[in-house]
Design a protein around this motif. Structure first.
Motif, PDB file in Angstrom:
ATOM      1  N   SER A 356       0.878  -1.249   0.013  1.00 33.89           N
ATOM      2  CA  SER A 356      -0.001  -0.170   0.081  1.00 33.89           C
ATOM      3  C   SER A 356       0.945   1.400   0.131  1.00 33.89           C
ATOM      4  O   SER A 356       0.472   2.110   0.625  1.00 33.89           O
ATOM      5  N   HIS A 357       1.897   1.176  -0.692  1.00 33.73           N
ATOM      6  CA  HIS A 357       2.666   2.399  -0.965  1.00 33.73           C
ATOM      7  C   HIS A 357       1.933   3.474  -1.641  1.00 33.73           C
ATOM      8  O   HIS A 357       2.360   4.691  -1.260  1.00 33.73           O
ATOM      9  N   THR A 358       1.317   3.230  -2.712  1.00 36.56           N
ATOM     10  CA  THR A 358       0.474   4.218  -3.343  1.00 36.56           C
ATOM     11  C   THR A 358      -1.065   3.611  -3.553  1.00 36.56           C
ATOM     12  O   THR A 358      -1.143   2.394  -3.380  1.00 36.56           O
ATOM     13  N   PRO A 359      -1.736   4.513  -3.947  1.00 35.18           N
ATOM     14  CA  PRO A 359      -3.170   3.748  -4.390  1.00 35.18           C
ATOM     15  C   PRO A 359      -3.186   2.919  -5.405  1.00 35.18           C
ATOM     16  O   PRO A 359      -3.926   1.998  -5.316  1.00 35.18           O
ATOM     17  N   GLU A 360      -2.392   3.037  -6.298  1.00 31.70           N
ATOM     18  CA  GLU A 360      -2.393   2.244  -7.486  1.00 31.70           C
ATOM     19  C   GLU A 360      -1.819   0.852  -7.401  1.00 31.70           C
ATOM     20  O   GLU A 360      -2.318  -0.077  -7.582  1.00 31.70           O
ATOM     21  N   GLN A 361      -1.016   0.993  -6.448  1.00 29.98           N
ATOM     22  CA  GLN A 361      -0.436  -0.504  -6.140  1.00 29.98           C
ATOM     23  C   GLN A 361      -1.314  -1.260  -5.089  1.00 29.98           C
ATOM     24  O   GLN A 361      -1.502  -2.389  -5.338  1.00 29.98           O
ATOM     25  N   LEU A 362      -1.858  -0.298  -4.044  1.00 27.49           N
ATOM     26  CA  LEU A 362      -3.027  -1.006  -3.345  1.00 27.49           C
ATOM     27  C   LEU A 362      -4.246  -1.724  -4.332  1.00 27.49           C
ATOM     28  O   LEU A 362      -4.694  -2.851  -4.073  1.00 27.49           O
ATOM     29  N   LEU A 363      -4.694  -0.795  -5.195  1.00 25.28           N
ATOM     30  CA  LEU A 363      -5.618  -1.367  -6.021  1.00 25.28           C
ATOM     31  C   LEU A 363      -5.139  -2.539  -7.051  1.00 25.28           C
ATOM     32  O   LEU A 363      -6.113  -3.431  -7.251  1.00 25.28           O
ATOM     33  N   ASP A 364      -3.828  -2.512  -7.361  1.00 22.55           N
ATOM     34  CA  ASP A 364      -3.469  -3.790  -8.094  1.00 22.55           C
ATOM     35  C   ASP A 364      -3.476  -4.966  -7.179  1.00 22.55           C
ATOM     36  O   ASP A 364      -3.725  -6.003  -7.789  1.00 22.55           O
ATOM     37  N   ALA A 365      -3.335  -4.756  -5.987  1.00 20.42           N
ATOM     38  CA  ALA A 365      -3.246  -6.017  -4.994  1.00 20.42           C
ATOM     39  C   ALA A 365      -4.604  -6.282  -5.038  1.00 20.42           C
ATOM     40  O   ALA A 365      -4.952  -7.581  -4.895  1.00 20.42           O
ATOM     41  N   TRP A 366      -5.686  -5.575  -4.812  1.00 18.32           N
ATOM     42  CA  TRP A 366      -7.169  -5.907  -4.732  1.00 18.32           C
ATOM     43  C   TRP A 366      -7.565  -6.616  -5.969  1.00 18.32           C
ATOM     44  O   TRP A 366      -8.394  -7.621  -6.028  1.00 18.32           O
ATOM     45  N   ALA A 367      -7.123  -6.374  -7.117  1.00 14.12           N
ATOM     46  CA  ALA A 367      -7.427  -6.712  -8.238  1.00 14.12           C
ATOM     47  C   ALA A 367      -6.952  -8.005  -8.715  1.00 14.12           C
ATOM     48  O   ALA A 367      -7.618  -8.979  -9.338  1.00 14.12           O
ATOM     49  N   GLU A 368      -5.714  -8.592  -8.045  1.00 13.05           N
ATOM     50  CA  GLU A 368      -5.067  -9.646  -8.079  1.00 13.05           C
ATOM     51  C   GLU A 368      -5.691 -10.777  -7.238  1.00 13.05           C
ATOM     52  O   GLU A 368      -5.140 -12.124  -7.439  1.00 13.05           O
ATOM     53  N   LEU A 369      -6.529 -10.472  -6.455  1.00 12.72           N
ATOM     54  CA  LEU A 369      -6.687 -11.449  -5.144  1.00 12.72           C
ATOM     55  C   LEU A 369      -7.768 -12.597  -6.099  1.00 12.72           C
ATOM     56  O   LEU A 369      -8.483 -12.176  -6.841  1.00 12.72           O
ATOM     57  N   VAL A 370      -7.527 -13.880  -5.877  1.00 15.33           N
ATOM     58  CA  VAL A 370      -8.381 -14.988  -6.122  1.00 15.33           C
ATOM     59  C   VAL A 370      -8.965 -15.645  -5.045  1.00 15.33           C
ATOM     60  O   VAL A 370      -8.479 -15.779  -3.783  1.00 15.33           O
ATOM     61  N   ALA A 371     -10.015 -16.356  -5.306  1.00 18.10           N
ATOM     62  CA  ALA A 371     -10.488 -16.928  -4.041  1.00 18.10           C
ATOM     63  C   ALA A 371      -9.909 -18.178  -3.547  1.00 18.10           C
ATOM     64  O   ALA A 371      -9.107 -18.925  -4.194  1.00 18.10           O
ATOM     65  N   PRO A 372      -9.538 -18.397  -2.040  1.00 23.84           N
ATOM     66  CA  PRO A 372      -8.842 -19.705  -1.767  1.00 23.84           C
ATOM     67  C   PRO A 372      -9.437 -20.791  -1.570  1.00 23.84           C
ATOM     68  O   PRO A 372     -11.047 -20.666  -1.700  1.00 23.84           O
ATOM     69  N   GLU A 373      -8.926 -21.914  -1.234  1.00 19.28           N
ATOM     70  CA  GLU A 373      -9.739 -23.101  -1.234  1.00 19.28           C
ATOM     71  C   GLU A 373     -10.158 -23.505   0.405  1.00 19.28           C
ATOM     72  O   GLU A 373     -11.400 -23.823   0.575  1.00 19.28           O
ATOM     73  N   GLU A 374      -9.434 -22.583   1.375  1.00 19.72           N
ATOM     74  CA  GLU A 374      -9.958 -23.003   2.965  1.00 19.72           C
ATOM     75  C   GLU A 374      -9.579 -21.541   3.543  1.00 19.72           C
ATOM     76  O   GLU A 374      -8.557 -21.411   3.952  1.00 19.72           O
ATOM     77  N   PRO A 375     -10.570 -20.885   3.340  1.00 22.21           N
ATOM     78  CA  PRO A 375     -10.262 -19.575   3.836  1.00 22.21           C
ATOM     79  C   PRO A 375     -10.381 -19.341   5.568  1.00 22.21           C
ATOM     80  O   PRO A 375     -11.027 -20.145   5.992  1.00 22.21           O
ATOM     81  N   PRO A 376      -9.523 -18.760   6.088  1.00 18.04           N
ATOM     82  CA  PRO A 376      -9.658 -18.458   7.586  1.00 18.04           C
ATOM     83  C   PRO A 376     -11.009 -17.664   7.894  1.00 18.04           C
ATOM     84  O   PRO A 376     -11.486 -16.741   7.195  1.00 18.04           O
ATOM     85  N   PRO A 377     -11.843 -18.233   9.031  1.00 20.21           N
ATOM     86  CA  PRO A 377     -12.773 -17.178   9.390  1.00 20.21           C
ATOM     87  C   PRO A 377     -12.421 -15.648  10.073  1.00 20.21           C
ATOM     88  O   PRO A 377     -11.246 -15.619  10.333  1.00 20.21           O
ATOM     89  N   ILE A 378     -13.720 -14.939  10.356  1.00 14.00           N
ATOM     90  CA  ILE A 378     -13.281 -13.697  10.556  1.00 14.00           C
ATOM     91  C   ILE A 378     -12.756 -13.499  11.924  1.00 14.00           C
ATOM     92  O   ILE A 378     -11.997 -12.673  12.465  1.00 14.00           O
ATOM     93  N   GLU A 379     -13.093 -14.417  12.955  1.00 12.35           N
ATOM     94  CA  GLU A 379     -12.610 -14.373  14.252  1.00 12.35           C
ATOM     95  C   GLU A 379     -11.209 -14.803  14.115  1.00 12.35           C
ATOM     96  O   GLU A 379     -10.341 -14.033  15.078  1.00 12.35           O
TER      97      GLU A 379
END
Length: 461
Positions: A356-379
């Motif tokens: 998150s050094h710049t807004p563009e870098q942070l938005l690139d990271a949000w764009a690259e996320l893909v769904a996991p197989e076993e995600p951790p719960p919010i707790e």
């Protein structure tokens, strides 16, 4: 008389100390044999080298030949071989007829693959970063590097998971043409454009020959974000932060002087004002504050009812985190370690921190996320953040509509005391709402446009 053995004739045999025998004329008797052995070794080396080169060429030719045959072509070859075999063994005229027919079809399809096209291809994209719901213009420049004209052809351009056909028109010798291709960026993600492949095939689809130009571009589709008003809560005292409206007796930003009260340190006495007024006056300062914000995104797909609700959560988390970057806050944008991204991200206590050094870098990271197989719960996310022992002033948890209030309270309780917590529940088309529960603010967001209003009302994001 003593016999001299130094001039004794050599019998031609080998002894323990001799390496070769000599004749009466002094010539080496084994030299022709050694030279012949060396020549045989050289010839053997050349033969083996030639065999390796020939074998490599045969493999390459075989691989090219087999790759040019389509499944329909293999079926035609099988029918040809079976028909000829049955005709030769049993004398069946029908089998010979079937074999001859498929042989003629393969012979007719072969000329369509002959020849080569001297194309120079270049792919250009007008923008490498777009927002979901927009479009990207891709231009394919094709140049005929030969003096001979090139007949029309059909090229294939991979665009993400789809395959677009690009019609290449007639191109004169040493001429070029530019072909526009419109790419819809409807969803968040990364779209790979290219490489371009020119396929030559016969009308029946028995044989196919491909030539690929490896020019590839990555277009990052950012999630939709909302412009948020500047936040005011979640501040902590920081001598290097910005001055606030809160007054204090010890800081760096001078505000005014006031009358001395019992217990005030004498080092804060303003002697010039004391001399003028005749009473003790002390300095008063504005408290310097800085927000240390953290954004936790619930990566569990089961926390969201639909895919649109999940994308709404991504947009909400991206809006809040980008606002923190633009305001220059110390931030920690994290999601569960089960999430995957194209680029490696630093990990802390099981959490994956987005760059998150710049807004563009942070938005690139949000764009690259893909769904996991076993995600951790919010707790688990909240507990991992608490165990990281980061000095934070506010934590924003973004989740879907599936987790109930009990689960969200457990996530809030897992965080250290003294941290302002805001929980944003994303529920598609729900009425926007904000309420205070157990010292934390709970928001319900039905659309991305509801977030600025709720932020201004809650004053905690």
């Amino acid at each position: 008389m003593k016999q001299d053995t130094s001039r004794a004739p050599d019998r031609g045999g080998w002894s323990r100390t001799q390496t070769h025998g000599t004749t009466r004329a002094g010539d080496t008797s084994t030299r022709p044999l050694a030279e012949a052995s060396v020549r045989r070794g050289i010839r053997g080396t050349r033969v083996r080298r030639a065999w390796r080169v020939t074998r490599s060429r045969l493999r390459r030719v075989t691989r090219r030949a087999t790759s040019a045959v389509t499944p329909a072509g293999w079926l035609a070859i099988a029918a040809l071989l079976i028909g000829c075999a049955l005709g030769a063994l049993f004398g069946w005229v029908e089998a010979w007829f079937v074999g001859i027919v498929f042989g003629v079809l393969l012979a007719v399809a072969l000329p369509f693959l002959l020849g080569n096209r001297a194309y120079l291809v270049r792919i250009s994209v007008d923008r490498l970063r777009v927002v979901a719901g927009s479009a990207v213009e891709v231009r394919v420049a094709v140049e005929n590097a030969s003096r001979r004209p090139a007949l029309p052809a059909t090229a294939e351009l991979p665009v993400g998971d789809a395959l677009r056909e690009v019609a290449v028109p007639f191109i004169a010798g040493l001429a070029s043409v530019e072909l526009p291709v419109a790419v819809e960026a409807a969803k968040r993600g990364v779209i790979a454009v290219g490489p371009l492949t020119l396929a030559r095939r016969d009308p029946l689809g028995l044989l196919r020959r491909e030539v690929t130009w490896r020019d590839t571009h990555l277009v990052r589709v950012h999630p939709q974000t909302a412009t948020l008003p500047p936040g005011s809560a979640g501040m902590v005292r920081d001598l290097e932060g910005a001055a606030s409206s809160r007054l204090t007796d010890a800081d760096l930003s001078f505000h005014a002087v006031r009358d001395y009260l019992p217990g005030d340190p004498l080092r804060h006495v303003h002697w010039k004002s004391t001399a003028k007024s005749g009473t003790l006056m002390v300095r008063q300062y504005e408290e310097s504050q800085t927000a240390r914000a953290a954004v936790l995104f619930d990566a569990d797909l089961d926390s969201y009812e639909t895919a649109d609700e999940f994308e709404l959560g991504v947009s909400v988390a991206a809006s809040i985190s980008v606002q923190a970057v633009r305001e220059g806050r110390e931030r920690f944008i994290a999601r569960g370690a089960g999430w995957q991204a194209r680029a490696k991200a630093p990990r802390l206590g099981g959490l994956v921190e987005l760059p998150s050094h710049t807004p563009e870098q942070l938005l690139d990271a949000w764009a690259e996320l893909v769904a996991p197989e076993e995600p951790p719960p919010i707790e688990w996310l909240a507990r991992s953040l608490a165990e990281s022992r980061r000095q934070l002033s506010i934590v924003t948890i973004v989740t879907g509509s599936a987790p109930d209030l009990t689960r969200l309270r457990r996530a809030v309780v897992a965080l250290p005391q003294g941290i302002a917590v805001a929980v944003v529940r994303c529920e598609t088309l729900a009425e926007p709402a904000a309420r205070l529960t157990d010292g934390s603010v709970f928001f319900t967001v039905g659309a991305l446009t509801d977030l600025p209003q709720l932020q201004a009302r809650g004053g905690l994001l």
